[in-house]
Enzyme design. Structure first.
Site, short mmCIF file in Angstrom:
data_model
loop_
_atom_site.label_atom_id
_atom_site.label_comp_id
_atom_site.label_asym_id
_atom_site.label_seq_id
_atom_site.Cartn_x
_atom_site.Cartn_y
_atom_site.Cartn_z
N GLY A 75 0.75 -1.51 0.02
CA GLY A 75 -0.39 0.17 -0.58
C GLY A 75 0.64 1.29 -0.15
O GLY A 75 1.96 1.08 0.97
N GLY A 109 0.13 5.74 0.53
CA GLY A 109 -0.39 6.64 0.48
C GLY A 109 0.18 7.83 1.00
O GLY A 109 1.26 7.83 0.46
N GLY A 110 -0.36 9.12 1.37
CA GLY A 110 0.27 10.13 1.04
C GLY A 110 1.45 9.93 2.06
O GLY A 110 2.29 11.55 1.88
N GLY A 120 3.40 7.70 3.25
CA GLY A 120 4.07 6.24 4.10
C GLY A 120 3.91 5.32 3.47
O GLY A 120 3.11 5.24 2.02
N THR A 121 4.83 4.18 2.57
CA THR A 121 4.52 2.93 2.17
C THR A 121 4.63 1.75 3.38
O THR A 121 5.11 1.40 3.88
CB THR A 121 5.17 2.62 1.22
OG1 THR A 121 5.87 3.87 0.26
CG2 THR A 121 5.35 1.49 -0.30
N VAL A 122 3.31 0.63 2.71
CA VAL A 122 3.12 -0.38 3.79
C VAL A 122 3.69 -1.46 2.70
O VAL A 122 3.59 -1.38 1.58
CB VAL A 122 1.44 -0.82 3.85
CG1 VAL A 122 1.27 -1.71 5.09
CG2 VAL A 122 1.13 0.45 4.39
N LYS A 147 5.15 -0.08 7.98
CA LYS A 147 4.64 1.03 7.55
C LYS A 147 5.99 2.46 7.62
O LYS A 147 7.11 2.07 8.31
CB LYS A 147 3.51 1.66 8.23
CG LYS A 147 3.47 3.08 6.89
CD LYS A 147 1.73 3.97 8.21
CE LYS A 147 2.06 4.83 8.97
NZ LYS A 147 0.60 5.34 9.76
N ASP A 181 -9.74 10.66 11.46
CA ASP A 181 -9.41 10.47 9.66
C ASP A 181 -10.12 9.42 9.34
O ASP A 181 -9.36 8.77 9.09
CB ASP A 181 -8.18 10.73 10.14
CG ASP A 181 -7.79 10.80 8.61
OD1 ASP A 181 -8.49 11.37 7.20
OD2 ASP A 181 -6.70 10.81 7.42
#
Ligand SMILES: *[C@@H]1O[C@H](CO)[C@@H](O)[C@H](O)[C@H]1NC(C)=O
Ligand SMILES: *[C@@H]1O[C@H](CO)[C@@H](O)[C@H](O)[C@H]1NC(C)=O
Ligand SMILES: *[C@@H]1O[C@H](CO)[C@@H](O)[C@H](O)[C@H]1NC(C)=O
Ligand SMILES: *[C@@H]1O[C@H](CO)[C@@H](O)[C@H](O)[C@H]1NC(C)=O
Ligand SMILES: *[C@@H]1O[C@H](CO)[C@@H](O)[C@H](O)[C@H]1NC(C)=O
Ligand SMILES: *[C@@H]1O[C@H](CO)[C@@H](O)[C@H](O)[C@H]1NC(C)=O
Length: 722
Positions: free
Chosen positions: A415, A417-418, A420-422, A436, A533
């Site tokens: 995954g 996202g804004g 970070g990377t998972v 993460k 969030d």
């Protein structure tokens, strides 16, 4: 210096983590009722117990609270993986009293419990006493005992052999018994020293007869009974064959010797709860200095340990074995050679120690610096101010995590996202985790990162993604979570085409689960936590599509005694509470709004923001509200939802979403109301494929004791006794 003490602190925390008691319940489940603790498969809330193992804690009426079996009236006083202890009733029959309590009964049919034949004895006290034990009818099974005595001098303490006290065993597999008392002479001849007869089933380990019991039992209405329990109704072999065996890793299966079913037991060298999916954990025999089995060097191995001696000594190294003794003498010549050799070795060791010392110090300094930059100090403060925060989080080393992710290889990315990377990571014990890694890192993120560790390690809920630990000695901090295999709710609803869409039933369940988490965060924890969030990309789905709420980076803990917080507005477009956006005042109701958007997404399958809609309705919230106002709900529902859902139920869920999306926070329901309302709607799901079996199964469970309403007279029993 600070960093040094910090590392020491974290080291201690890690140690504390290692020695802390292992969890015996499902995460997120309430385990305590007063001072009683319930290990899984027992539980008090839905989804927290195995079918049949429900218990009810009544803390509204009783102080301290009382625990009851199922939803019946049998009080439970102790629950362990071996046995369950219940309060049994005492039958009594006294001189000159017309007694309604000369007959008592207990019924635990249709429960996984059985009266323990090994521990319990049917016992009667009195000097003019006939006591009967039978199962529902006198024909089915009857046993009993007689106790007669002329005076209390003829009665001996400690023996239950028919003078003052009598006892008999019970058969195997017994789940219902009736105890009935009678007398030969209405206690007229014994009333001066023993005016009553008593009969009960009791744990023999907790009972020793003594003469004062003739009187003492007048004021005693309950006695401890031991129950055996088992899971399933098959033997280990049959359950293994049918693949239904539930014993977790590092445990084995044992057939029940008291009725159908089996039990799980941890293998030798392991401890924990074999009924949990994680199974039993290795016992670290070397860890506890007081019980260390070795005299010199102890090495823990899975399920066991190895003792060894230092080079200079020999033996098996075991405390209960031969221990370590100095090595046997070698020949003088060899000794000389060995002497020179060891001198050289000594120099070599010293010099390399110095070399490594310098190198290690440099390494430590670098790690300390990173640790500090990465918010170690802040984390320490947070940990200090919030008890239990670090309890669950473990500190990983950079090396461990690099290895787990194959050096952050691209094919491990699950995954992006804004922030970070998972990555999918595989730890040396083969457990799969999600790691993460932030993309860029600055001060503002340190705070988020710390926040996430602290909040997540406080929140233990089965629908919250579990944090396993963090790593601070790298350029950017890394967070390690449980691996949740089925992606995000957003992916499922409006993401990749190769995903099959979710049924309405699954959507409703996910809504119930997410609402439950928010209600819990808002009210069940010591201080309310606002997630801030909530969105479909932050709701992960596990292997059976159970919701796991994630990303607590933005969450806020509301200080005690404050209803709202003023903060920098933070959140995601499309989900942001308009009131919070305009006034910057954060309350729990902001989460309610965001949840309303998720609910609208679940109903319509539409994304939260879309440029394909008219300007005023680009936000799903607006689109949803105006469609509702125009009476066009069924036009905007996703096709699958409209066909699978019950019309009235869909309308109610939509109205709930509409209330969550009200512009002023005050008009929105609380998360608790939302959760309860959704749960109610889900329960009344009318589809034939709806399954609620675990619930209904336990509802039928009996578990009752009582006195019969019709009085039993003595005549009833005089016949079968002789
Ligand atoms: C639990 O509380 C009850 C009553 O308050 C007490 O009798 C009992 O000893 C306690 N048990 C434990 C294990 O502390
Ligand atoms: C608690 O016990 C009281 C008295 O037996 C009963 O009226 C009440 O319904 C019980 N409450 C719960 C939550 O079971
Ligand atoms: C029996 O035990 C009670 C107290 O438990 C004591 O007072 C009594 O003297 C004992 N009787 C005999 C015969 O030992
Ligand atoms: C015992 O009491 C019952 C009812 O009170 C009475 O019918 C019966 O005759 C009495 N028996 C004796 C032996 O006193
Ligand atoms: C065993 O349990 C299963 C499921 O709980 C049930 O379907 C079956 O009828 C039971 N069998 C017996 C012999 O009680
Ligand atoms: C189940 O059966 C398999 C092989 O048939 C065996 O290897 C395994 O040990 C069994 N497990 C238990 C818990 O009996």
């Amino acid at each position: 210096m600070v960093a040094q003490s910090l590392i020491a602190l974290l080291f201690l925390l890690c140690l504390a983590q290692a020695t802390s008691p292992i969890s015996t319940a499902l995460p997120g489940c309430r385990t305590a009722c007063g001072n009683l603790t319930l290990p899984y498969p027992f539980g008090m809330e839905e989804d927290c117990y195995m079918p049949g193992f429900k218990m009810t804690c009544n803390d509204t009426f009783y102080d301290p609270p009382k625990l009851f079996m199922g939803s019946g009236n049998i009080e439970i006083t102790q629950v362990t993986l071996d046995n369950v202890f219940m309060e049994g009733l005492v039958a009594r029959d006294c001189y000159g009293e017309l007694s309604t309590s000369s007959h008592v009964w207990t019924n635990i049919e249709n429960t996984p419990y059985t009266l323990s034949y090994a521990r319990n004895r049917f016992t009667a006290i009195g000097c003019d006493t006939l006591a009967l034990l039978y199962r529902a009818t006198l024909v089915d099974f009857t046993s009993g005992c007689i106790s007669l005595c002329a005076d209390d001098d003829s009665v001996a303490n400690g023996t239950c052999a028919g003078s003052g006290c009598c006892q008999t065993t019970i058969p195997m597999g017994m789940k219902r018994f009736d105890a009935l008392l009678g007398s030969v002479q209405n206690h007229t001849t014994t009333k001066s020293f023993s005016p009553c007869s008593f009969a009960f089933l009791i744990d023999q380990e907790q009972f020793e007869f003594s003469v004062p019991d003739f009187i003492r039992f007048r004021s005693r209405s309950t006695v401890p009974i031991v129950l055996d329990w088992a899971v399933g109704n098959q033997t280990c072999g049959d359950a293994n064959k049918s693949g239904s065996i539930i014993c977790g890793p590092n445990s084995g299966c044992v057939d029940s010797d008291n009725g159908p079913g089996y039990k799980c037991r941890c293998n030798q060298g392991y401890h924990g709860n074999p009924y949990l999916a994680v199974g039993c954990e290795d016992i670290n025999e070397c860890e506890d200095p007081t019980s260390n089995p070795c005299v010199s060097i102890c090495t823990n191995t899975p399920g066991s340990y190895i003792c060894s001696c230092t080079d200079a000594t020999a033996g098996d190294g075991k405390r209960d074995g031969s221990g370590c003794r100095s090595a046997t003498k070698t020949f003088p010549l060899v000794q000389v050679v060995l002497g020179c050799g060891s001198g050289f070795m000594f120099l070599l060791v010293i010099s390399s120690l110095i070399y490594w010392g310098v190198k290690k110090r440099r390494l430590v300094q670098m790690r300390e610096k990173l640790f500090e930059e990465n918010g170690g100090v802040l984390l320490q403060q947070q940990i200090a101010s919030r008890e239990g925060a670090a309890r669950t989080a473990k500190i990983f080393t950079a090396k461990q995590l690099a290895k787990a992710t194959n050096n952050y290889s691209q094919d491990r990315v699950i995954g992006k996202g804004g922030n970070g990377t998972v990555y999918k990571g595989i730890l040396p014990d083969n457990s799969v985790v999600a790691i993460k890694k932030s993309m860029v890192f600055d001060r503002s993120q340190v705070e988020q990162f710390i926040n996430e560790v602290v909040v997540l390690s406080q929140v233990m809920h089965r629908n919250v993604v579990k944090i396993l630990g963090c790593c601070l000695e790298t350029q950017v901090p890394l967070l390690v979570y449980e691996y949740v295999p089925n992606g995000t709710l957003s992916d499922r609803l409006h993401g990749r085409r190769d995903y099959s869409s979710l049924s309405w039933q699954a959507r409703l369940r996910i809504a119930v689960e997410t609402a439950g988490v928010l209600a819990y965060l808002h009210s069940a924890t010591a201080r309310p936590i606002i997630h801030r969030d909530i969105k479909s990309t932050n709701i992960l789905l596990d292997h059976n599509y159970t919701a796991k709420v994630s990303d607590f980076g933005a969450s806020r803990v509301v200080p005690l005694g404050r209803a709202h917080l003023t903060t920098l507005v933070q959140g995601t477009l499309g989900y942001l509470d308009p009131e919070y956006f305009h006034a910057g005042v954060l309350t729990e109701k902001s989460d309610v709004y965001s949840f309303g958007v998720v609910l609208a997404e679940l109903l319509t399958g539409k994304p939260p923001v879309s440029s394909q809609r008219s300007r005023e309705e680009q936000l799903l919230a607006m689109h949803f509200i105006s469609s509702m106002e125009r009476g066009q709900l069924f036009e905007i529902l996703e096709r699958r939802v409209a066909t699978e859902g019950d019309r009235a139920q869909l309308e109610e869920v939509a109205q709930l979403a509409e209330r969550c999306l009200r512009l002023t926070g005050e008009e929105r329901p609380s998360m608790k109301e939302v959760a309860e309302e959704l749960e109610r709607l889900r329960r009344f799901e009318r589809h034939p494929w709806a399954q609620q079996s675990s619930d209904e199964g336990s509802g039928r469970l009996l578990g009752i004791t009582g006195y019969p309403s019709d009085m039993d007279s003595i005549d009833n029993i005089s016949t079968p006794i002789d």
